[in-house]
Design a protein around this motif. Structure first.
Motif, PDB file in Angstrom:
ATOM      1  N   ASN A   9      37.612 -10.922   9.362  1.00  0.00           N
ATOM      2  CA  ASN A   9      35.875 -11.545   8.312  1.00  0.00           C
ATOM      3  C   ASN A   9      35.880 -10.893   6.939  1.00  0.00           C
ATOM      4  O   ASN A   9      35.639 -10.650   6.156  1.00  0.00           O
ATOM      5  N   LEU A  10      36.743  -9.575   6.607  1.00  0.00           N
ATOM      6  CA  LEU A  10      36.198  -7.997   6.715  1.00  0.00           C
ATOM      7  C   LEU A  10      37.482  -8.280   5.659  1.00  0.00           C
ATOM      8  O   LEU A  10      38.333  -8.292   5.721  1.00  0.00           O
ATOM      9  N   HIS A  11      36.614  -7.989   3.723  1.00  0.00           N
ATOM     10  CA  HIS A  11      37.346  -7.724   2.588  1.00  0.00           C
ATOM     11  C   HIS A  11      36.870  -6.865   2.574  1.00  0.00           C
ATOM     12  O   HIS A  11      35.982  -6.127   1.921  1.00  0.00           O
ATOM     13  N   LEU A  12      37.957  -5.647   2.055  1.00  0.00           N
ATOM     14  CA  LEU A  12      37.736  -4.579   1.625  1.00  0.00           C
ATOM     15  C   LEU A  12      38.954  -4.975   0.234  1.00  0.00           C
ATOM     16  O   LEU A  12      39.802  -4.990  -0.324  1.00  0.00           O
ATOM     17  N   HIS A  58      43.032  -6.377   4.297  1.00  0.00           N
ATOM     18  CA  HIS A  58      41.450  -7.195   4.913  1.00  0.00           C
ATOM     19  C   HIS A  58      41.423  -8.080   3.506  1.00  0.00           C
ATOM     20  O   HIS A  58      40.217  -7.713   2.954  1.00  0.00           O
ATOM     21  N   GLN A  59      42.045  -8.604   2.822  1.00  0.00           N
ATOM     22  CA  GLN A  59      42.236  -9.797   2.154  1.00  0.00           C
ATOM     23  C   GLN A  59      41.376  -9.317   1.079  1.00  0.00           C
ATOM     24  O   GLN A  59      40.468  -9.757   0.205  1.00  0.00           O
ATOM     25  N   GLY A  60      41.590  -8.375  -0.004  1.00  0.00           N
ATOM     26  CA  GLY A  60      41.613  -7.309  -1.110  1.00  0.00           C
ATOM     27  C   GLY A  60      42.009  -7.293  -1.679  1.00  0.00           C
ATOM     28  O   GLY A  60      43.363  -7.848  -1.660  1.00  0.00           O
ATOM     29  N   ALA A  61      41.642  -6.475  -2.914  1.00  0.00           N
ATOM     30  CA  ALA A  61      42.509  -5.334  -3.777  1.00  0.00           C
ATOM     31  C   ALA A  61      42.285  -4.574  -4.002  1.00  0.00           C
ATOM     32  O   ALA A  61      40.969  -3.964  -3.365  1.00  0.00           O
ATOM     33  N   SER A  62      43.050  -3.377  -4.786  1.00  0.00           N
ATOM     34  CA  SER A  62      42.916  -1.994  -4.798  1.00  0.00           C
ATOM     35  C   SER A  62      43.141  -2.084  -6.603  1.00  0.00           C
ATOM     36  O   SER A  62      43.706  -2.907  -7.196  1.00  0.00           O
TER      37      SER A  62
END
Length: 154
Positions: free
Chosen positions: A102-105, A126-130
């Protein structure tokens, strides 16, 4: 950082992790939003040092993740990993092994001296964006716009 800390929801929790030659945290574990002003004061005393220990910083952040609620890591860096583990793929693998599902980076690379492969891979894994911010761009506007989009998840 000041914008985000100033706009936390009452039920939110947070912590700050700084990383250069070493890794420091504002507190042990996640803290209530009511401590945001203290954290801003703490952050005001941070001074940059020479090295960048990205691996340890990310592992420290992952160790604080709440296993029951979504956890958002906002990772800001203006450099490359230069101390500790410096191999990008090993850093990616280390975080993958340590982070709960459940960690979003969300990675923010500031300037031109960042490892885009590392940041893009961390965010994608990790279900995020850069996001990349060039010198002269308004970092505060980029961060506040981003935070507005995640501050009230569905």
């Amino acid at each position: 950082m000041q914008f985000i800390l100033g706009h936390l929801n009452q039920e939110d929790r947070f912590n700050l992790v700084t990383f250069s030659s070493g890794v420091e945290t504002y507190a042990d574990g996640l803290r209530p939003a009511s401590e945001a002003a203290k954290a801003v004061d703490w952050a005001g005393k941070i001074s940059p040092l020479g090295s960048t220990d990205i691996n340890r910083a990310l592992l420290e952040a992952a160790s604080m993740a709440d296993k029951e609620r979504p956890t958002y890591v906002i990772f800001l860096t203006d450099g490359l990993p230069t101390i500790g583990e410096t191999d990008s793929q090993k850093i990616i693998d280390n975080l993958a092994a340590a982070a709960p599902k459940n960690l979003h980076l969300f990675a923010f690379g500031v300037g031109y001296d960042v490892d885009t492969f590392l940041l893009d891979s961390l965010a994608a894994g990790h279900q995020g964006a850069s996001v990349y911010v060039k010198p002269g761009d308004a970092l505060d506007e980029v961060i506040s716009g981003f935070y507005a989009s995640i501050s009230t998840p569905c």
